[in-house]
Design an enzyme around this catalytic site. Structure first.
Site, mmCIF file in Angstrom:
data_model
loop_
_atom_site.group_PDB
_atom_site.id
_atom_site.type_symbol
_atom_site.label_atom_id
_atom_site.label_comp_id
_atom_site.label_asym_id
_atom_site.label_seq_id
_atom_site.Cartn_x
_atom_site.Cartn_y
_atom_site.Cartn_z
ATOM 1 N N HIS A 96 -15.315 11.365 4.801
ATOM 2 C CA HIS A 96 -15.553 10.169 4.898
ATOM 3 C C HIS A 96 -17.050 9.606 4.799
ATOM 4 O O HIS A 96 -17.171 8.511 3.935
ATOM 5 C CB HIS A 96 -15.138 9.573 6.491
ATOM 6 C CG HIS A 96 -13.696 10.021 6.766
ATOM 7 N ND1 HIS A 96 -13.140 9.944 7.746
ATOM 8 C CD2 HIS A 96 -12.799 10.571 5.937
ATOM 9 C CE1 HIS A 96 -12.175 10.392 7.738
ATOM 10 N NE2 HIS A 96 -11.832 10.868 6.618
ATOM 11 N N TYR A 104 -20.481 7.403 -1.880
ATOM 12 C CA TYR A 104 -19.810 7.317 -3.441
ATOM 13 C C TYR A 104 -19.602 5.916 -3.713
ATOM 14 O O TYR A 104 -19.786 5.453 -4.772
ATOM 15 C CB TYR A 104 -18.440 7.964 -3.421
ATOM 16 C CG TYR A 104 -17.666 7.893 -4.635
ATOM 17 C CD1 TYR A 104 -18.191 8.196 -5.815
ATOM 18 C CD2 TYR A 104 -16.407 7.486 -4.542
ATOM 19 C CE1 TYR A 104 -17.403 8.241 -6.894
ATOM 20 C CE2 TYR A 104 -15.790 7.339 -5.674
ATOM 21 C CZ TYR A 104 -16.229 7.850 -6.889
ATOM 22 O OH TYR A 104 -15.437 7.779 -8.188
ATOM 23 N N GLU A 146 -13.129 6.028 17.420
ATOM 24 C CA GLU A 146 -12.238 5.929 16.265
ATOM 25 C C GLU A 146 -11.073 5.198 16.161
ATOM 26 O O GLU A 146 -10.282 4.643 15.282
ATOM 27 C CB GLU A 146 -11.678 7.422 16.116
ATOM 28 C CG GLU A 146 -12.862 8.490 15.981
ATOM 29 C CD GLU A 146 -12.316 9.820 15.752
ATOM 30 O OE1 GLU A 146 -11.713 10.448 16.734
ATOM 31 O OE2 GLU A 146 -12.602 10.517 14.698
ATOM 32 N N GLU A 160 -8.160 8.911 10.262
ATOM 33 C CA GLU A 160 -8.485 8.473 11.607
ATOM 34 C C GLU A 160 -7.352 8.467 12.617
ATOM 35 O O GLU A 160 -7.465 8.633 13.711
ATOM 36 C CB GLU A 160 -9.346 7.199 11.641
ATOM 37 C CG GLU A 160 -10.679 7.245 10.867
ATOM 38 C CD GLU A 160 -11.740 8.360 11.408
ATOM 39 O OE1 GLU A 160 -11.491 8.609 12.835
ATOM 40 O OE2 GLU A 160 -12.426 9.177 10.761
#
Ligand code: FE
Length: 344
Positions: free
Chosen positions: A121, A127, A191, A225
């Site tokens: 992640h 990226y 989360e 997640e």
């Protein structure tokens, strides 16, 4: 821990999530906590890498002067500002706290997979930032510079105190509650709540056919997640069964308060970073959605709803449900190198 030579076989009825036998942590089979092995297999089946997803269209849209409004650009940068450090915080807690104290080897197997997914992640956000040519210093520093992100992260990180202490050990009522408190903060609040207004914003882009490569990555991340959250809830509920003394009325109230604080911090985040709202979602909508999510998390632990809010963003549930069915994953054709295809 040194091992003792013995003919006595592992008795899985003695196996526990925490406070289990020391020698037992390296012997995977026979398995007791089947949910962990299932989660490990689901994680492997869902494997993905960010660089498999094309960012070409996102790059064109980001460079074009008239596709994204100024508010949309700021919103994308701010959700990335939260995301870029969020999964590193989660990964550190898995490796430096959860893994050390969990004594079920099948749960440790999944934690190894989960830690790697957190790294994927973080790779994904890097990226996106790199592909769009964003200022890395600006995005990666936001957790220290933007109040709404700083306040969420500071809250979560304060629960590492004590647990990260090398002398911390489970095995007393107080220490076991401290460990479960840490699980509640990292699974349910971090989360399970803190990612969700940012997820909603990313799917707002996707619904307008904007930044679809970035949004697709976030879709994979949300699927991972939701597995992390499920696993965390299974850990907590199994510890409740194995160590029933910890689940006092006071401790239950404390957990409800932690979730309520999480809901407030996340609603404040949404209000401060999207003051004019975005994609038809305004401050009231975000608050109601986050309250709804908070109630759902509490229900999974058998704790009472606090807000009784209904879901104002039903399309978010559709995205989560799609994740469960894994249909959207079939749009991508990837071959992984396996042992048989490696050339030496
Ligand atoms: Fe996670």
């Amino acid at each position: 821990m040194p091992i003792t030579k013995t003919d006595a076989r592992v008795d899985i009825n003695q196996r526990r999530i925490i406070n289990g036998a020391d020698a037992d942590v390296i012997q995977l089979y026979p398995i007791k906590h089947k949910f962990a092995w299932e989660a490990y297999n689901v994680g492997n089946a869902n494997h993905w890498l960010p660089t498999e997803i094309s960012m070409q269209k996102d790059i064109e849209q980001w460079r074009s002067p008239d596709v994204l409004s100024a508010d949309e650009r700021q919103a994308l940068k701010t959700v990335l500002g939260f995301f870029t450090t969020g999964d590193s915080i989660a990964a550190n807690n898995i490796v430096l706290a959860t893994y050390r104290h969990v004594t079920s080897p099948e749960c440790r197997m999944y934690l190894l997979r989960q830690g790697y997914e957190e790294a994927i992640h973080t790779h994904s956000y890097q990226y996106i930032v790199e592909s769009l040519g964003l200022d890395e210093g600006e995005i990666f520093n936001m957790y220290r510079e933007v109040d709404a992100i700083y306040n969420k992260d500071a809250f979560v990180l304060s629960f590492n105190e004590g647990i990260f202490d090398p002398n911390f050990k489970t095995g007393t009522l107080e220490a076991d509650q401290k460990f479960v408190e840490n699980l509640v903060i990292f699974s349910l609040v971090m989360e399970g709540i803190f990612f969700y207004s940012s997820f909603a914003v990313m799917f707002g882009f996707q619904r307008q056919n904007k930044m679809v490569g970035s949004a697709e990555q976030i879709q994979y991340i949300m699927r991972d997640e939701s597995q992390h959250l499920n696993f965390g809830i299974n850990l907590i509920n199994t510890i409740k069964e194995e160590e029933p003394a910890i689940w006092t009325p006071e401790f239950q109230n404390h957990i409800v308060d932690l979730v309520k604080t999480g809901v407030n911090l996340e609603s404040t985040f949404a209000r401060e970073v999207f003051p004019k709202g975005i994609f038809g979602m305004n401050a009231d909508g975000f608050r109601q959605y986050i309250e709804y999510i908070g109630d759902r998390r509490l229900a999974r632990l058998g704790l009472p709803a606090q807000s009784h809010s209904t879901n104002p963003f039903p399309w978010m549930s559709e995205i989560v449900d799609l994740n469960k069915e894994k249909n959207f994953f079939e749009t991508r054709v990837i071959e992984y190198q396996t042992g048989g295809t490696l050339e030496w």
